[in-house]
Write an enzyme that holds these catalytic residues in place. Structure first.
Site, PDB file in Angstrom:
ATOM      1  N   ARG A  90       0.604  -1.312  -0.062  1.00 59.65           N
ATOM      2  CA  ARG A  90      -0.079  -0.147   0.017  1.00 59.65           C
ATOM      3  C   ARG A  90       0.858   1.163  -0.016  1.00 59.65           C
ATOM      4  O   ARG A  90       1.593   1.268   0.842  1.00 59.65           O
ATOM      5  CB  ARG A  90      -0.927  -0.023   1.214  1.00 59.65           C
ATOM      6  CG  ARG A  90      -1.658  -1.280   1.714  1.00 59.65           C
ATOM      7  CD  ARG A  90      -2.269  -1.272   2.984  1.00 59.65           C
ATOM      8  NE  ARG A  90      -3.320  -0.493   3.023  1.00 59.65           N
ATOM      9  CZ  ARG A  90      -3.742  -0.091   3.980  1.00 59.65           C
ATOM     10  NH1 ARG A  90      -3.800  -0.661   5.330  1.00 59.65           N
ATOM     11  NH2 ARG A  90      -5.030   0.661   4.152  1.00 59.65           N
ATOM     12  N   HIS A 450     -14.843   7.684  -4.561  1.00 62.97           N
ATOM     13  CA  HIS A 450     -13.725   8.498  -4.993  1.00 62.97           C
ATOM     14  C   HIS A 450     -14.295   9.778  -5.284  1.00 62.97           C
ATOM     15  O   HIS A 450     -13.658  11.038  -4.724  1.00 62.97           O
ATOM     16  CB  HIS A 450     -13.290   7.974  -6.330  1.00 62.97           C
ATOM     17  CG  HIS A 450     -12.100   8.695  -6.896  1.00 62.97           C
ATOM     18  ND1 HIS A 450     -12.449   9.414  -8.059  1.00 62.97           N
ATOM     19  CD2 HIS A 450     -10.801   8.739  -6.621  1.00 62.97           C
ATOM     20  CE1 HIS A 450     -11.230  10.037  -8.356  1.00 62.97           C
ATOM     21  NE2 HIS A 450     -10.206   9.780  -7.386  1.00 62.97           N
ATOM     22  N   SER A 786       2.216  51.864   4.875  1.00 66.59           N
ATOM     23  CA  SER A 786       1.557  50.542   4.455  1.00 66.59           C
ATOM     24  C   SER A 786       2.301  49.979   3.469  1.00 66.59           C
ATOM     25  O   SER A 786       2.810  50.686   2.451  1.00 66.59           O
ATOM     26  CB  SER A 786       0.189  51.024   3.774  1.00 66.59           C
ATOM     27  OG  SER A 786      -0.690  49.976   3.369  1.00 66.59           O
ATOM     28  N   CYS A 854      -1.511  46.562   2.570  1.00 70.93           N
ATOM     29  CA  CYS A 854      -2.334  46.632   1.830  1.00 70.93           C
ATOM     30  C   CYS A 854      -2.181  45.998   0.196  1.00 70.93           C
ATOM     31  O   CYS A 854      -0.948  45.774  -0.081  1.00 70.93           O
ATOM     32  CB  CYS A 854      -3.048  47.927   1.372  1.00 70.93           C
ATOM     33  SG  CYS A 854      -1.899  48.929   0.580  1.00 70.93           S
ATOM     34  N   TYR A 874      -1.668  46.130  11.301  1.00 74.69           N
ATOM     35  CA  TYR A 874      -3.154  45.567  10.540  1.00 74.69           C
ATOM     36  C   TYR A 874      -2.788  45.175   9.233  1.00 74.69           C
ATOM     37  O   TYR A 874      -1.822  45.423   8.524  1.00 74.69           O
ATOM     38  CB  TYR A 874      -4.003  46.753  10.403  1.00 74.69           C
ATOM     39  CG  TYR A 874      -3.583  47.957   9.521  1.00 74.69           C
ATOM     40  CD1 TYR A 874      -3.853  47.927   8.040  1.00 74.69           C
ATOM     41  CD2 TYR A 874      -2.929  49.085  10.266  1.00 74.69           C
ATOM     42  CE1 TYR A 874      -3.676  49.044   7.238  1.00 74.69           C
ATOM     43  CE2 TYR A 874      -2.242  49.986   9.121  1.00 74.69           C
ATOM     44  CZ  TYR A 874      -2.842  50.065   7.816  1.00 74.69           C
ATOM     45  OH  TYR A 874      -2.245  51.075   6.850  1.00 74.69           O
TER      46      TYR A 874
HETATM   47  P1  ADP Z   1      -5.983   4.203  -0.404  1.00 80.85           P
HETATM   48  O1  ADP Z   1      -5.060   5.020   0.111  1.00 80.85           O
HETATM   49  O2  ADP Z   1      -6.135   4.413  -2.036  1.00 80.85           O
HETATM   50  O3  ADP Z   1      -7.309   4.040   0.318  1.00 80.85           O
HETATM   51  P2  ADP Z   1      -5.388   1.571   0.427  1.00 80.85           P
HETATM   52  O4  ADP Z   1      -3.773   1.254   0.629  1.00 80.85           O
HETATM   53  O5  ADP Z   1      -6.016   2.314   2.034  1.00 80.85           O
HETATM   54  O6  ADP Z   1      -5.427   2.734  -0.563  1.00 80.85           O
HETATM   55  O7  ADP Z   1      -5.863   0.178   0.256  1.00 80.85           O
HETATM   56  C1  ADP Z   1      -7.069   0.161  -0.772  1.00 80.85           C
HETATM   57  C2  ADP Z   1      -8.069  -0.660   0.012  1.00 80.85           C
HETATM   58  O8  ADP Z   1      -7.796  -2.034   0.240  1.00 80.85           O
HETATM   59  C3  ADP Z   1      -8.693  -0.034   1.147  1.00 80.85           C
HETATM   60  O9  ADP Z   1      -9.918  -0.226   1.368  1.00 80.85           O
HETATM   61  C4  ADP Z   1      -7.811  -1.043   2.165  1.00 80.85           C
HETATM   62  O10 ADP Z   1      -8.820  -1.253   3.421  1.00 80.85           O
HETATM   63  C5  ADP Z   1      -7.729  -2.379   1.484  1.00 80.85           C
HETATM   64  N1  ADP Z   1      -6.497  -3.142   2.344  1.00 80.85           N
HETATM   65  C6  ADP Z   1      -5.444  -2.684   2.050  1.00 80.85           C
HETATM   66  N2  ADP Z   1      -4.578  -3.479   2.661  1.00 80.85           N
HETATM   67  C7  ADP Z   1      -5.342  -4.660   3.204  1.00 80.85           C
HETATM   68  C8  ADP Z   1      -5.177  -5.833   3.866  1.00 80.85           C
HETATM   69  N3  ADP Z   1      -3.896  -6.087   4.457  1.00 80.85           N
HETATM   70  N4  ADP Z   1      -6.153  -6.454   3.967  1.00 80.85           N
HETATM   71  C9  ADP Z   1      -7.354  -6.387   3.582  1.00 80.85           C
HETATM   72  N5  ADP Z   1      -7.820  -5.114   2.801  1.00 80.85           N
HETATM   73  C10 ADP Z   1      -6.619  -4.180   2.589  1.00 80.85           C
HETATM   74 MG    MG Z   2      -7.188   3.519   2.209  1.00 82.61          MG
END
Ligand code: ADP
Ligand code: MG
Ligand code: MG
Length: 894
Positions: A90, A450, A786, A854, A874
């Site tokens: 992630r 989104h 000013s 200003c 100010y």
């Molecule tokens: P974003 O920043 O776009 O939200 P994330 O890294 O949070 O991306 O992940 C996208 C989705 O995947 C989220 O809904 C997150 O909860 C889910 N997710 C990420 N890691 C896991 C994990 N280890 N187990 C289950 N779901 C996950």
């Molecule tokens: Mg997320």
């Protein structure tokens, strides 16, 4: 350097290094909440990668160490064929960039481990669903395959089987889908989907690093003013599964409602689904409360955790969670994004609950948010044609023509035509269109989709989940029942109520604007019994009152007319910091200026023109001074180059030439004017005959203005009023210039105020570098200064605003040479340093000298903070920005 941190090693204050997601996962781990184990690769590693273009070797070694630790803790191996550990990779930068970067789930699955997973989970369907998701996400984000092919294959098999939802596909369907997906990968890239689990993970990590520099991530950062140099962290986390049948699921929730600020939890839930499904708006979600019906134990545990997190962070949090066969897991939390209205309400709620102080509450809201609350709203009284009603995802009132994609949105915006982006759902690719549009309307997705999240972040109006609406991008039409609208037709969307109207709808003052201009009582009345609105007005009132109490900066307004002055007072201005007098020479008065130019110095002709102008100006000044009774009003003597008041050189040349060609001779006055215009023509008017230079060059001009102002004040005095005029000399560079004007002004004041106790202060604008660095000398002849930071920016940088603003500044911002235009936010290191120097030097001569600013910067939040810090007395800004400046001045002081 250490490139990898276990979740148990970090905490929430390490966002620079671990990114927001990683830091908060660590914090939750520290709080002993149920977080699937994992580790975070630092932003340092990302920066090293981006610099070198490859993964540092040391990083691979550290990753192995942490991966092994994780495997030992859980007792499973990544991608093991019998009982595989799966992970997610992630992204997570310091500042959240929703949906901008990449995440890959289910890493570790391959043709063998999918069988092992099916066996241990005792669920074949689930295992193959996870595998097809992996190939799909990996293909899209790591191997750069357009996502449409996967989507189409998925839709095709659903259609074939006659089912509507993904979860209705059987294990065999999903097996078939996996082989189709693998074929797509092979066809699109010429490579096989990688079977080696570690290779999947490493490629995933690299893809996250790379995603920092995608075009859409850059656009987002530019908009949000996030530096491009930060880089992202990467989180590797044990997978937990929401797609293991009916006792599993996934959701997003907030500890308070992020769009209205209602207290009480709020969220969306999807049964039998994996994370991305909620945000993507693929299926319409259920309200969080329904989770309580399916699984009371998990629901109660979640509520308890939400409350704990809010107490811990002392703020509204947003949360991602997953339930795997009745076991709750926390996957993310952070201080949640919210609408402007929610920000105000939540801040005062938390203060009422004694979780934060009043000062802290003030810190939780911003001038930008207040500005949003001041945007107009649809007129209740107007006749409207309702098209449909859907989810109020991001408030505001937006009207525009229907567009369906980025190109159409950008084209309309470039042509100055407001537009509404209409889509089934949005994804990060739609960002440019969302930026260009006034508002966004989608037929799918909830308040956490989104579209909703991004729109709220940008302060754009957004309505989501309009299920009655069919969006057909092929025919460029939208349809509700039998009503069809096409691209280019006008619609109006109300992000506060979720209503969508056909055609234009007129707008009126927002309730908050009514409160700001007419006071609490009328503001509350304008809320018409709407409880949310009433609470909002009270919140704004409380925080603004507190800001007024704590701020050191006074707030004045730039106002040139009695109407502007009245508006400024309504918004709470404490005086006028800049009354420009230019317009008093325009319109029908141009003829008088022409007479001045065409006459000789000292002649009665010129004097008559001066006298006429003086009488008119006295009247102008009197009206504004009357409006500003009891409050200071700074009048700037005429500033622009004189030629701005004269006919255009080319026009006049043509006129004279044509007259000569047809009649043999031109009008004598025209010829004299042409000669004068030629004489006064300048190659660099910004640096030419203007301001104090003009006042000295053309004796009598400043004189008439000063006489008019003092006369106006004396007359008001006689009528029992309390005028406080201040005379400000523009574009002063040397003390002798100022002394020259000052002695003349003092004479006029002495002569005209005879017998009246009228204090007329005389000061200068500091808008040349020389004035700033000789301020200790200038101060001898000035009662106040000013800082005219518009001109000061031009003169310090050596460029003229009109010539550069639309031309190279956008390019500079694109190339990151400027983070923001120096005309929008003061350039602290250069221009700001001169301001600071000017302040110190002026006070070294006159400790009590009054100092203000200003110009545009006076209403800009970041600049206001700076002006507070350097000790100005100010700021002065346009009337509409006065409340923002009051709030920001207050925030600067706490
Ligand atoms: P974003 O920043 O776009 O939200 P994330 O890294 O949070 O991306 O992940 C996208 C989705 O995947 C989220 O809904 C997150 O909860 C889910 N997710 C990420 N890691 C896991 C994990 N280890 N187990 C289950 N779901 C996950
Ligand atoms: Mg997320
Ligand atoms: Mg100026």
């Amino acid at each position: 350097v250490k490139y990898v941190y276990d979740f148990s090693e970090g905490d929430k204050d390490m966002r620079d290094l671990l990114g927001g997601k990683g830091a908060n996962l660590a914090e939750m781990t520290k709080l002993d909440l149920p977080v699937p184990p994992g580790f975070t690769i630092t932003t340092d590693a990302c920066r090293a990668y981006l610099e070198k273009g490859s993964v540092p070797e040391k990083l691979s070694v550290e990753v192995t160490k942490h991966l092994r630790g994780m495997e030992d803790l859980i007792g499973r191996r990544l991608g093991d064929s019998e009982d595989p550990l799966l992970v997610s990779v992630r992204s997570g930068a310091k500042f959240s960039m929703p949906g901008m970067m990449e995440t890959v789930l289910n890493i570790g699955l391959n043709d063998e481990s999918v069988l092992g997973l099916a066996k241990v989970a005792d669920d074949e369907r689930f295992a193959w669903d996870s595998y097809r998701r992996l190939i799909q996400m990996f293909g899209k984000t790591v191997m750069d395959i357009e996502g449409d092919g996967f989507e189409e294959a998925l839709s095709a098999i659903k259609e074939e089987r006659g089912v509507r939802f993904d979860y209705e596909l059987t294990a065999d369907d999903l097996k078939e889908l996996v082989s189709t997906f693998k074929k797509i990968v092979k066809e699109e890239t010429g490579r096989e989907f990688p079977q080696d689990p570690r290779e999947q993970m490493d490629q995933g990590i690299e893809a996250v690093f790379r995603s920092w520099n995608t075009e859409r991530a850059k656009i987002y950062r530019r908009r949000e003013r996030i530096p491009h140099t930060l880089g992202t962290a990467v989180n590797v986390q044990t997978m937990v599964f929401g797609n293991m049948g009916e006792t599993s699921g996934t959701g997003v929730c907030f500890t308070r409602d992020p769009s209205t600020g209602h207290s009480g939890v709020y969220g969306d839930y999807l049964m039998n689904a994996q994370g991305e499904d909620v945000v993507a708006g693929i299926r319409n979600t259920e309200a969080l409360a329904t989770l309580g019906e399916h699984d009371e134990k998990s629901y109660k545990e979640l509520l308890g955790i939400m409350r704990r997190l809010e107490t811990h962070y002392k703020d509204m949090c947003d949360i991602e969670f997953t339930i795997e066969r009745g076991k709750l897991w926390m996957l993310q939390t952070r201080v949640g994004k919210r609408t402007a209205a929610a920000a105000f309400r939540i801040a005062t709620q938390l203060n009422d609950e004694r979780l934060i102080t009043q000062d802290e509450a003030l810190g939780r809201v911003s001038g930008a948010q207040l500005t949003q609350l001041m945007f107009p709203q649809f007129d209740d009284e107007a006749e409207k044609v309702l098209l449909t009603r859907a989810m109020a995802a991001s408030p505001g009132a937006a009207v525009g023509e229907i567009v369906f994609n980025n190109e159409e949105a950008e084209e309309a915006a470039a042509a100055g035509r407001p537009c509404i982006l209409v889509r089934r759902e949005t994804n990060p690719e739609d960002l440019p269109g969302m930026v260009a549009a006034e508002g966004v309307l989608t037929s799918r997705g909830g308040k956490t989709s989104h579209a909703a999240v991004v729109a709220r972040g940008m302060g754009k109006t957004c309505v989501t989940g309009a299920e009655a609406l069919t969006v057909d991008v092929n025919t460029h039409t939208i349809k509700v029942g039998d009503k069809v609208l096409k691209a280019g037709d006008t619609i109006a969307i109300d992000g506060t109520t979720g209503e969508v109207f056909v055609g234009d709808v007129p707008v009126v003052d927002s309730v908050v604007t009514t409160y700001l201009t007419r006071g609490l009582e009328e503001g509350l009345a304008a809320a018409k019994g709407d409880k949310d609105m009433i609470e909002l007005v009270h919140s704004v009132d409380r925080l603004l009152t507190h800001a007024d109490k704590v701020r050191r900066l006074d707030v004045r307004a730039n106002a040139d007319t009695p109407e502007d002055a009245a508006r400024a007072l309504g918004f709470g201005a404490q005086g006028i910091g800049l009354c420009r007098t230019e317009h008093m020479f325009l319109g029908s008065r141009r003829a008088l200026i022409e007479r001045v130019i065409l006459s000789e110095e000292g002649t009665s002709d010129r004097q008559e023109a001066f006298d006429a102008l003086e009488a008119l100006q006295k009247d102008d000044f009197k009206k504004i001074l009357k409006e500003m009774d009891g409050k200071p009003m700074t009048v700037r003597l005429i500033d622009p180059p004189l030629h701005e008041f004269l006919p255009d050189l080319t026009d006049l040349e043509v006129k004279v030439a044509v007259a000569k060609a047809t009649d043999g001779k031109a009008d004598e006055k025209d010829e004299r004017m042409l000669e004068a215009v030629r004489r006064m023509h300048e190659s660099n008017p910004m640096l030419g005959l203007r301001g104090v230079r003009l006042g000295i060059y053309l004796p009598g001009l400043f004189t008439l203005q000063i006489r008019a102002l003092v006369d106006a004040a004396v007359e008001l005095k006689k009528e029992g009023a309390d005028p406080h005029p201040e005379i400000m000399v523009p574009l002063v560079g040397s003390v002798s210039e100022l002394a020259h004007i000052r002695s003349e002004a003092e004479q006029i004041v002495a002569e005209k105020t005879n017998g009246y106790d009228l204090d007329v202060q005389i000061g200068a604008m500091i808008e040349l570098p020389r004035a700033a660095i000789t301020a200790e000398t200038l101060a001898e002849e000035a009662d106040f200064f000013s800082f005219g930071t518009n001109d000061l920016t031009q003169t310090v940088w050596g460029f003229s605003r009109d010539d550069v603003e639309g031309v190279f500044i956008p390019k500079y911002i694109e190339e990151q040479i400027f983070g923001v235009s120096p005309f929008e936010t003061i350039d602290q290191h250069g221009v700001g340093r001169l301001v600071q120097e000017g302040v110190e030097r002026a006070r070294s001569t006159k400790p009590d000298i009054k100092l203000g600013v200003c110009g545009e910067h006076g209403g800009d939040p970041d600049s206001i903070r700076f002006f507070h810090q350097v000790g100005l007395d100010y700021v002065s800004c346009s009337p509409f920005r006065v409340p923002v400046a009051r709030l920001e001045a207050g925030r600067s002081a706490v």
